[in-house]
Design a protein around this motif. Structure first.
Motif, PDB file in Angstrom:
ATOM      1  N   ILE A   1       0.859  -1.183   0.000  1.00 55.87           N
ATOM      2  CA  ILE A   1       0.000   0.000   0.000  1.00 55.87           C
ATOM      3  C   ILE A   1       0.894   1.231   0.000  1.00 55.87           C
ATOM      4  O   ILE A   1       1.793   1.352   0.835  1.00 55.87           O
ATOM      5  CB  ILE A   1      -0.971   0.004   1.195  1.00 55.87           C
TER       6      ILE A   1
ATOM      7  N   THR B   1      -9.665  -0.142  -5.072  1.00 52.64           N
ATOM      8  CA  THR B   1      -8.393  -0.484  -4.394  1.00 52.64           C
ATOM      9  C   THR B   1      -7.504   0.749  -4.182  1.00 52.64           C
ATOM     10  O   THR B   1      -6.336   0.600  -3.800  1.00 52.64           O
ATOM     11  CB  THR B   1      -7.614  -1.527  -5.214  1.00 52.64           C
ATOM     12  N   CYS B   2      -8.052   1.920  -4.497  1.00 55.49           N
ATOM     13  CA  CYS B   2      -7.301   3.176  -4.345  1.00 55.49           C
ATOM     14  C   CYS B   2      -8.192   4.191  -3.644  1.00 55.49           C
ATOM     15  O   CYS B   2      -9.404   4.047  -3.622  1.00 55.49           O
ATOM     16  CB  CYS B   2      -6.985   3.809  -5.706  1.00 55.49           C
TER      17      CYS B   2
HETATM   18  P1  TMP Z   1      -6.479   1.321   4.432  1.00 61.57           P
HETATM   19  O1  TMP Z   1      -6.387   2.784   4.718  1.00 61.57           O
HETATM   20  O2  TMP Z   1      -7.805   0.710   4.802  1.00 61.57           O
HETATM   21  O3  TMP Z   1      -5.323   0.571   5.031  1.00 61.57           O
HETATM   22  O4  TMP Z   1      -6.382   1.127   2.851  1.00 61.57           O
HETATM   23  C1  TMP Z   1      -5.376   1.746   2.087  1.00 61.57           C
HETATM   24  C2  TMP Z   1      -5.670   1.594   0.598  1.00 61.57           C
HETATM   25  O5  TMP Z   1      -5.510   0.255   0.177  1.00 61.57           O
HETATM   26  C3  TMP Z   1      -7.087   1.997   0.211  1.00 61.57           C
HETATM   27  O6  TMP Z   1      -7.013   2.695  -1.024  1.00 61.57           O
HETATM   28  C4  TMP Z   1      -7.816   0.691   0.016  1.00 61.57           C
HETATM   29  C5  TMP Z   1      -6.714  -0.256  -0.387  1.00 61.57           C
HETATM   30  N1  TMP Z   1      -6.904  -1.620   0.128  1.00 61.57           N
HETATM   31  C6  TMP Z   1      -7.285  -2.629  -0.724  1.00 61.57           C
HETATM   32  O7  TMP Z   1      -7.494  -2.418  -1.913  1.00 61.57           O
HETATM   33  N2  TMP Z   1      -7.423  -3.892  -0.213  1.00 61.57           N
HETATM   34  C7  TMP Z   1      -7.193  -4.174   1.092  1.00 61.57           C
HETATM   35  O8  TMP Z   1      -7.318  -5.348   1.508  1.00 61.57           O
HETATM   36  C8  TMP Z   1      -6.784  -3.099   1.962  1.00 61.57           C
HETATM   37  C9  TMP Z   1      -6.529  -3.343   3.437  1.00 61.57           C
HETATM   38  C10 TMP Z   1      -6.666  -1.849   1.434  1.00 61.57           C
END
Ligand code: TMP
Ligand code: ADP
Length: 237
Positions: A94, A199-200
């Motif tokens: 991330i 996912t973003c």
């Molecule tokens: P978070 O702030 O919940 O840790 O997420 C950070 C970024 O990563 C957010 O854009 C969503 C993405 N993400 C996913 O696509 N899949 C996941 O399993 C997680 C935990 C976050």
């Protein structure tokens, strides 16, 4: 090569994955159904599969054109994309430019704080273990990949951040954070899985409006409208 779908091999939260007859490719089908907040919140976002497919294809093609090897082959139809089958590295990276989501509680900083330099986090992708955060030494000790592969995925994650961030800003989209996964195809590291508003975090650069899955997670209004908006802005980029 034949891209006839043979059997479903995986039913994920937001997508299904199918094997193709040629055995080298997979078909990823993006669904309108979504599951989030640790699996506690489910819902249908109208036409999400279609918009995610378009946005994701645009981003993967853009990254390929800018020197990032990816699994992308072609869009098969409105909701299905053909990709190269990869041996996935069980690490989620991330990358963060602005404080949001879980970084708020880990830093105590308010949402929206611009970071002085990007943060790259690593999570061990492990079913039933809620993907614990790890660092380089965990990844190497657990043999999730070798040291050279680790350098490549970290380097590529940082590079994606830079070039995608610059691309999105031309359409007034701030790349707040994003998640990436990598895999091996013929011993070469490729970007796999997806990059999309699922996912973003994408924020409107001028108004700060959230144009991503947080709208669904946090009940912030019409989610389909946000996905359409991102799609339209990318198509004219
Ligand atoms: P978070 O702030 O919940 O840790 O997420 C950070 C970024 O990563 C957010 O854009 C969503 C993405 N993400 C996913 O696509 N899949 C996941 O399993 C997680 C935990 C976050
Ligand atoms: P999850 O939420 O469990 O990660 P997803 O809904 O994202 O599930 O499901 C997609 C699955 O397909 C993930 O396990 C991802 O690692 C895998 N995947 C993505 N791209 C590829 C690829 N090119 N080759 C093999 N597996 C892939």
């Amino acid at each position: 090569m034949s891209d006839i779908l043979t059997r479903k091999i995986y039913e994920g939260k937001d997508k299904n994955v199918y094997e193709c007859e040629n055995n080298k490719h997979l078909a990823i089908e993006y669904k309108d159904l979504t599951l989030t907040n640790g699996g506690t919140k489910a819902g249908i976002i109208n036409n999400k599969g279609l918009y995610i497919n378009k946005i994701n294809s645009h981003i993967f093609q853009f990254l390929e054109d800018n020197g990032i090897p990816t699994h992308f082959v072609k869009e098969l139809n409105d909701t299905i994309t053909i990709v190269k089958k990869a041996d996935m590295i069980p690490i989620e990276l991330i990358v963060r430019n602005v404080v949001a989501g879980t970084l708020i509680e880990r830093t105590g900083l308010p949402e929206g704080t611009v970071l002085s330099t990007p943060i790259i986090e690593m999570y061990y992708k492990r079913v039933n273990m809620e993907n614990p955060m790890i660092n380089r030494t965990h990844a190497l000790a657990l043999k999730l990949c070798n040291p050279v592969e680790l350098d490549v995925i970290e380097y590529n994650a940082a590079r994606i951040n830079k070039i995608l961030g610059q691309h999105l800003i031309t359409q007034n989209i701030t790349l707040v954070d994003f998640k990436v996964e990598f895999g091996r195809v013929n011993n070469r590291i490729v970007l796999a899985d997806e990059i999309s508003p699922d996912t973003c975090r994408f924020w409107d650069t001028v108004t700060g409006e959230k144009l991503d899955k947080d709208r669904f997670r946090q009940d912030l209004g019409n989610v389909e409208e946000a996905y359409i908006e991102i799609c339209h802005r990318l198509m004219r980029a």
